[in-house]
Scaffold this active site. Structure first.
Site, mmCIF file in Angstrom:
data_model
loop_
_atom_site.group_PDB
_atom_site.id
_atom_site.type_symbol
_atom_site.label_atom_id
_atom_site.label_comp_id
_atom_site.label_asym_id
_atom_site.label_seq_id
_atom_site.Cartn_x
_atom_site.Cartn_y
_atom_site.Cartn_z
ATOM 1 N N SER A 1 35.270 37.469 39.201
ATOM 2 C CA SER A 1 36.334 38.288 39.788
ATOM 3 C C SER A 1 37.000 37.620 40.976
ATOM 4 O O SER A 1 38.196 37.841 41.224
ATOM 5 C CB SER A 1 35.789 39.659 40.181
ATOM 6 O OG SER A 1 34.665 39.525 41.028
ATOM 7 N N HIS B 1 35.811 39.126 46.586
ATOM 8 C CA HIS B 1 37.206 39.375 46.207
ATOM 9 C C HIS B 1 38.156 38.874 47.291
ATOM 10 O O HIS B 1 39.198 38.286 46.990
ATOM 11 C CB HIS B 1 37.421 40.866 45.970
ATOM 12 C CG HIS B 1 36.641 41.396 44.808
ATOM 13 N ND1 HIS B 1 36.470 42.752 44.584
ATOM 14 C CD2 HIS B 1 35.974 40.758 43.813
ATOM 15 C CE1 HIS B 1 35.740 42.919 43.480
ATOM 16 N NE2 HIS B 1 35.431 41.726 43.015
#
Length: 314
Positions: A144, A195
């Site tokens: 991610s 992230h």
């Protein structure tokens, strides 16, 4: 298809189904290779997750640098894999044609390692600022972070678009920041620092010195041509050896006019419908490129019910 836990991996099956709907011949080679690698390592992990995840303690203090390579391509479960790879499929199809396969592969490789480094720096800063040594032990896996970096690149090369985040219309250049906060609030177990590291690496490439450094290090990669930002590449024709596209396609043909999040929702619904959960039947005619949208043959009442169901899901 099963993994060591002995249960059916519904997320993996759904991912394979969605890939088949797009068509292997329509997925650029590097994107397809990334999908295959992550699926393979999900089924055959190099080591247990606790031995491949990246953290300050393992990566910095214990010098387990190989975790920088292993952590991005291992996933916690089948749904973690599914959502990351569906996003990779969408971003890869868009960006690989823009940047060309060799350079796109170079970006994936550099981003995968660099995001792990930035992640450790962020966690180390939290240790010092909050005086909380537990952040040294936070161990992360998954793709991610790379996907957030690719989202920054996609927004950079395709400015002026609007993204839908939790039903809110957000300019694309700010969407990654809104998603960063929204994902953390909705799912607190996700790696906020991971992230954030992806976004920062993406900005280092688009606004900082990273792209120049990569070009200087690449040297002989002559196939890279930096595309101009305002150029609407969706309306052009791109070809790869062995990859045939019948006609040039517009952006609408790729996405149906939906945002990435809406495409993901539609992809899941299409999968359920094709398994006859929705009671619909479709012909065997060739489907459009990318995510498939069934023909609008519903009654007015059925369309009204669909709109109500969609409103309730938001």
């Amino acid at each position: 298809m099963q993994r060591r836990q002995g249960r059916v991996n519904a997320g993996l099956l759904l991912l394979l189904y969605q890939i088949s709907q797009v068509g292997l011949q329509n997925i650029p080679p590097v994107t397809l290779g990334v999908l295959a690698l992550n699926i393979f390592l999900f089924l055959n992990p190099v080591r247990p997750l606790l031995e491949v995840c990246i953290s300050v303690n393992e990566g910095f203090y214990r010098r387990n640098w190989q975790r920088l390579l292993l952590s991005p391509v291992h996933h916690a479960d089948d749904w973690h894999l599914y959502y990351n790879m569906i996003s990779m499929l969408w971003k890869g199809i868009m960006l690989e044609k823009k940047l060309k396969s060799i350079w796109f592969a170079y970006i994936i490789a550099v981003f995968s390692v660099l995001i792990g480094v930035v992640y450790m720096v962020l966690e180390f800063m939290l240790v010092k600022i909050l005086d909380d040594p537990s952040y040294e032990m936070n161990c992360a896996v998954g793709f991610s972070g790379v996907l957030f970096a690719l989202k920054v690149l996609n927004n950079h090369y395709n400015p002026g678009r609007v993204s839908s985040v939790l039903g809110l219309q957000i300019p694309s250049k700010y969407a990654c920041w809104v998603e960063l906060v929204a994902i953390h609030l909705i799912s607190p177990g996700t790696s906020f620092a991971g992230h954030l590291a992806g976004i920062l690496v993406g900005l280092m490439y688009t606004m900082g010195p990273l792209k120049k450094i990569m070009k200087a290090c690449a040297g002989g990669i002559s196939s890279f041509t930096d595309p101009a930002r305002p150029r609407d590449y969706y309306s052009e024709y791109y070809g790869y050896p062995g990859y045939q596209y019948r006609t040039p396609r517009s952006y609408y043909d790729y996405t149906g006019g939906l945002t990435e999040e809406e495409q993901l929702e539609r992809a899941v619904l299409n999968s359920l419908n094709e398994r006859d959960f929705g009671g619909a039947t479709y012909t065997n005619e060739r489907r459009p490129y990318g995510f498939w949208f069934p023909p609008e043959q519903h009654s007015e009442e059925e369309r009204r019910r669909q709109r109500l169901r969609r409103f309730e899901r938001q």
